[in-house]
Write a protein that holds these residues in place. Structure first.
Motif, PDB file in Angstrom:
ATOM      1  N   ARG A   1     -34.830  47.454  37.680  1.00 49.60           N
ATOM      2  CA  ARG A   1     -34.743  46.147  37.028  1.00 49.60           C
ATOM      3  C   ARG A   1     -35.709  45.199  37.718  1.00 49.60           C
ATOM      4  NH1 ARG A   1     -29.925  41.683  36.083  1.00 49.60           N
ATOM      5  NH2 ARG A   1     -30.266  41.274  38.297  1.00 49.60           N
ATOM      6  N   LEU A   2     -36.636  44.705  36.924  1.00 45.22           N
ATOM      7  CA  LEU A   2     -37.577  43.715  37.420  1.00 45.22           C
ATOM      8  C   LEU A   2     -37.030  42.319  37.156  1.00 45.22           C
ATOM      9  CD1 LEU A   2     -40.961  45.179  36.119  1.00 45.22           C
ATOM     10  CD2 LEU A   2     -39.687  45.751  38.204  1.00 45.22           C
ATOM     11  N   SER A   3     -37.310  41.420  38.084  1.00 40.87           N
ATOM     12  CA  SER A   3     -36.932  40.016  37.933  1.00 40.87           C
ATOM     13  C   SER A   3     -38.168  39.150  38.087  1.00 40.87           C
ATOM     14  CB  SER A   3     -35.899  39.614  38.986  1.00 40.87           C
ATOM     15  OG  SER A   3     -34.728  40.381  38.884  1.00 40.87           O
ATOM     16  N   CYS A   4     -38.145  38.031  37.423  1.00 36.74           N
ATOM     17  CA  CYS A   4     -39.241  37.071  37.527  1.00 36.74           C
ATOM     18  C   CYS A   4     -38.622  35.680  37.577  1.00 36.74           C
ATOM     19  CB  CYS A   4     -40.177  37.208  36.339  1.00 36.74           C
ATOM     20  SG  CYS A   4     -41.467  35.942  36.249  1.00 36.74           S
ATOM     21  N   VAL A   5     -38.818  35.021  38.706  1.00 35.12           N
ATOM     22  CA  VAL A   5     -38.269  33.681  38.886  1.00 35.12           C
ATOM     23  C   VAL A   5     -39.370  32.664  38.668  1.00 35.12           C
ATOM     24  CG1 VAL A   5     -37.129  32.100  40.469  1.00 35.12           C
ATOM     25  CG2 VAL A   5     -36.557  34.533  40.516  1.00 35.12           C
ATOM     26  N   ALA A   6     -39.068  31.652  37.863  1.00 34.60           N
ATOM     27  CA  ALA A   6     -40.043  30.615  37.538  1.00 34.60           C
ATOM     28  C   ALA A   6     -39.688  29.321  38.240  1.00 34.60           C
ATOM     29  CB  ALA A   6     -40.079  30.385  36.032  1.00 34.60           C
ATOM     30  N   SER A   7     -40.704  28.624  38.692  1.00 33.60           N
ATOM     31  CA  SER A   7     -40.492  27.297  39.251  1.00 33.60           C
ATOM     32  C   SER A   7     -40.740  26.273  38.164  1.00 33.60           C
ATOM     33  CB  SER A   7     -41.431  27.046  40.425  1.00 33.60           C
ATOM     34  OG  SER A   7     -42.778  27.061  39.969  1.00 33.60           O
ATOM     35  N   GLY A   8     -40.199  25.102  38.321  1.00 39.93           N
ATOM     36  CA  GLY A   8     -40.425  24.073  37.326  1.00 39.93           C
ATOM     37  C   GLY A   8     -39.238  23.899  36.416  1.00 39.93           C
ATOM     38  N   ARG A   9     -39.103  22.695  35.893  1.00 41.81           N
ATOM     39  CA  ARG A   9     -37.938  22.374  35.083  1.00 41.81           C
ATOM     40  C   ARG A   9     -38.116  22.713  33.619  1.00 41.81           C
ATOM     41  NH1 ARG A   9     -37.369  16.218  36.422  1.00 41.81           N
ATOM     42  NH2 ARG A   9     -39.625  16.411  36.210  1.00 41.81           N
ATOM     43  N   THR A  10     -39.323  23.204  33.229  1.00 42.67           N
ATOM     44  CA  THR A  10     -39.594  23.415  31.807  1.00 42.67           C
ATOM     45  C   THR A  10     -39.522  24.874  31.398  1.00 42.67           C
ATOM     46  OG1 THR A  10     -41.967  23.542  32.249  1.00 42.67           O
ATOM     47  CG2 THR A  10     -41.054  21.376  31.700  1.00 42.67           C
ATOM     48  N   PHE A  11     -38.970  25.725  32.261  1.00 44.48           N
ATOM     49  CA  PHE A  11     -38.905  27.157  31.981  1.00 44.48           C
ATOM     50  C   PHE A  11     -38.276  27.424  30.625  1.00 44.48           C
ATOM     51  CE2 PHE A  11     -38.465  31.595  32.767  1.00 44.48           C
ATOM     52  CZ  PHE A  11     -37.196  31.968  32.361  1.00 44.48           C
ATOM     53  N   ASN A  12     -37.226  26.693  30.290  1.00 51.62           N
ATOM     54  CA  ASN A  12     -36.486  27.021  29.074  1.00 51.62           C
ATOM     55  C   ASN A  12     -37.204  26.628  27.792  1.00 51.62           C
ATOM     56  OD1 ASN A  12     -36.201  24.292  29.276  1.00 51.62           O
ATOM     57  ND2 ASN A  12     -33.986  24.245  29.083  1.00 51.62           N
ATOM     58  N   ARG A  13     -38.405  26.059  27.889  1.00 53.14           N
ATOM     59  CA  ARG A  13     -39.176  25.723  26.694  1.00 53.14           C
ATOM     60  C   ARG A  13     -40.080  26.864  26.239  1.00 53.14           C
ATOM     61  NH1 ARG A  13     -41.620  19.751  28.277  1.00 53.14           N
ATOM     62  NH2 ARG A  13     -39.655  18.775  28.865  1.00 53.14           N
ATOM     63  N   TYR A  14     -40.275  27.841  27.117  1.00 55.46           N
ATOM     64  CA  TYR A  14     -41.330  28.822  26.891  1.00 55.46           C
ATOM     65  C   TYR A  14     -40.800  30.230  26.675  1.00 55.46           C
ATOM     66  CZ  TYR A  14     -44.414  25.168  28.587  1.00 55.46           C
ATOM     67  OH  TYR A  14     -45.080  23.987  28.723  1.00 55.46           O
ATOM     68  N   GLY A  15     -41.455  30.923  25.729  1.00 52.43           N
ATOM     69  CA  GLY A  15     -41.229  32.352  25.668  1.00 52.43           C
ATOM     70  C   GLY A  15     -41.803  33.008  26.909  1.00 52.43           C
ATOM     71  N   MET A  16     -41.289  34.185  27.223  1.00 49.75           N
ATOM     72  CA  MET A  16     -41.720  34.920  28.401  1.00 49.75           C
ATOM     73  C   MET A  16     -42.072  36.352  28.010  1.00 49.75           C
ATOM     74  SD  MET A  16     -41.535  32.766  30.902  1.00 49.75           S
ATOM     75  CE  MET A  16     -41.712  33.874  32.309  1.00 49.75           C
ATOM     76  N   GLY A  17     -43.018  36.915  28.725  1.00 46.73           N
ATOM     77  CA  GLY A  17     -43.418  38.289  28.436  1.00 46.73           C
ATOM     78  C   GLY A  17     -43.535  39.109  29.701  1.00 46.73           C
ATOM     79  N   TRP A  18     -43.367  40.397  29.535  1.00 47.77           N
ATOM     80  CA  TRP A  18     -43.666  41.370  30.590  1.00 47.77           C
ATOM     81  C   TRP A  18     -44.845  42.216  30.115  1.00 47.77           C
ATOM     82  CZ3 TRP A  18     -41.922  41.558  35.453  1.00 47.77           C
ATOM     83  CH2 TRP A  18     -40.733  40.898  35.757  1.00 47.77           C
ATOM     84  N   PHE A  19     -45.848  42.278  30.950  1.00 49.47           N
ATOM     85  CA  PHE A  19     -47.044  43.074  30.684  1.00 49.47           C
ATOM     86  C   PHE A  19     -47.164  44.139  31.761  1.00 49.47           C
ATOM     87  CE2 PHE A  19     -49.535  40.654  27.475  1.00 49.47           C
ATOM     88  CZ  PHE A  19     -48.702  39.544  27.358  1.00 49.47           C
ATOM     89  N   ARG A  20     -47.948  45.157  31.479  1.00 45.79           N
ATOM     90  CA  ARG A  20     -48.257  46.143  32.507  1.00 45.79           C
ATOM     91  C   ARG A  20     -49.708  46.569  32.388  1.00 45.79           C
ATOM     92  NH1 ARG A  20     -44.648  51.314  30.380  1.00 45.79           N
ATOM     93  NH2 ARG A  20     -46.004  51.935  28.630  1.00 45.79           N
ATOM     94  N   GLN A  21     -50.232  46.993  33.523  1.00 42.96           N
ATOM     95  CA  GLN A  21     -51.610  47.457  33.555  1.00 42.96           C
ATOM     96  C   GLN A  21     -51.707  48.653  34.489  1.00 42.96           C
ATOM     97  OE1 GLN A  21     -54.545  44.474  34.595  1.00 42.96           O
ATOM     98  NE2 GLN A  21     -56.139  45.619  33.528  1.00 42.96           N
ATOM     99  N   ALA A  22     -52.110  49.766  33.924  1.00 41.54           N
ATOM    100  CA  ALA A  22     -52.340  50.978  34.703  1.00 41.54           C
ATOM    101  C   ALA A  22     -53.824  51.045  35.064  1.00 41.54           C
ATOM    102  CB  ALA A  22     -51.928  52.212  33.892  1.00 41.54           C
ATOM    103  N   PRO A  23     -54.169  51.761  36.124  1.00 49.17           N
ATOM    104  CA  PRO A  23     -55.582  51.858  36.521  1.00 49.17           C
ATOM    105  C   PRO A  23     -56.455  52.348  35.380  1.00 49.17           C
ATOM    106  CG  PRO A  23     -54.180  52.728  38.239  1.00 49.17           C
ATOM    107  CD  PRO A  23     -53.287  52.465  37.071  1.00 49.17           C
ATOM    108  N   GLY A  24     -57.543  51.624  35.137  1.00 47.94           N
ATOM    109  CA  GLY A  24     -58.474  52.012  34.100  1.00 47.94           C
ATOM    110  C   GLY A  24     -58.058  51.670  32.695  1.00 47.94           C
TER     111      GLY A  24
END
Length: 129
Positions: free
Chosen positions: A19-42
């Motif tokens: 389980r990955l977690s991502c903590v955001a700073s700032g009071r406006t987090f709840n205004r924005y959609g969020m995404g998880w991306f990945r990048q493999a070598p090459g």
């Protein structure tokens, strides 16, 4: 801008979970959609999951649909990616990102990196066979 910090990556055997977690700073987090991306070598960075500001609408790439679950807790300024039935091809650096658009209600197509304006530093996920 929103500052994002990911955690939860690591080494796991095929079939395992993380389980990955991502903590955001700032009071406006709840205004924005969020995404998880990945990048493999090459390879190009790809979106594996996204969630709207309310959490009501989610997107998954075909490669992870049915195995990964994105969720968010706006009270904790945190977005999660539960990854089950992991495969060696899931090995990559995983990044969370905040949408550039506030109050986005849906994703009509596969989210692009250009849709997102703030990025975390990444967390490595390695799945051994």
């Amino acid at each position: 801008q929103v500052q994002l910090v990911e955690s939860g990556g690591g080494l796991v055997q095929a079939g395992g979970s993380l389980r990955l977690s991502c903590v955001a700073s700032g009071r406006t987090f709840n205004r924005y959609g969020m995404g998880w991306f990945r990048q493999a070598p090459g390879k190009e960075r790809e979106c594996v999951a996204a969630i709207t500001w309310s959490g009501g609408i989610t997107y998954y790439s075909d490669s992870v649909k049915g195995r990964f679950t994105i969720s968010r807790d706006n009270a904790k300024n945190t977005v999660y990616l539960q990854m089950n039935s992991l495969k060696p091809e899931d090995t990559a650096e995983y990044y969370c990102a905040a949408d550039k658009t506030v109050w986005r209600e849906y994703y009509s197509r596969s989210p692009l990196t250009s849709d997102f304006g703030s990025w975390g530093q990444g967390t490595q996920v390695t799945v051994s066979s």
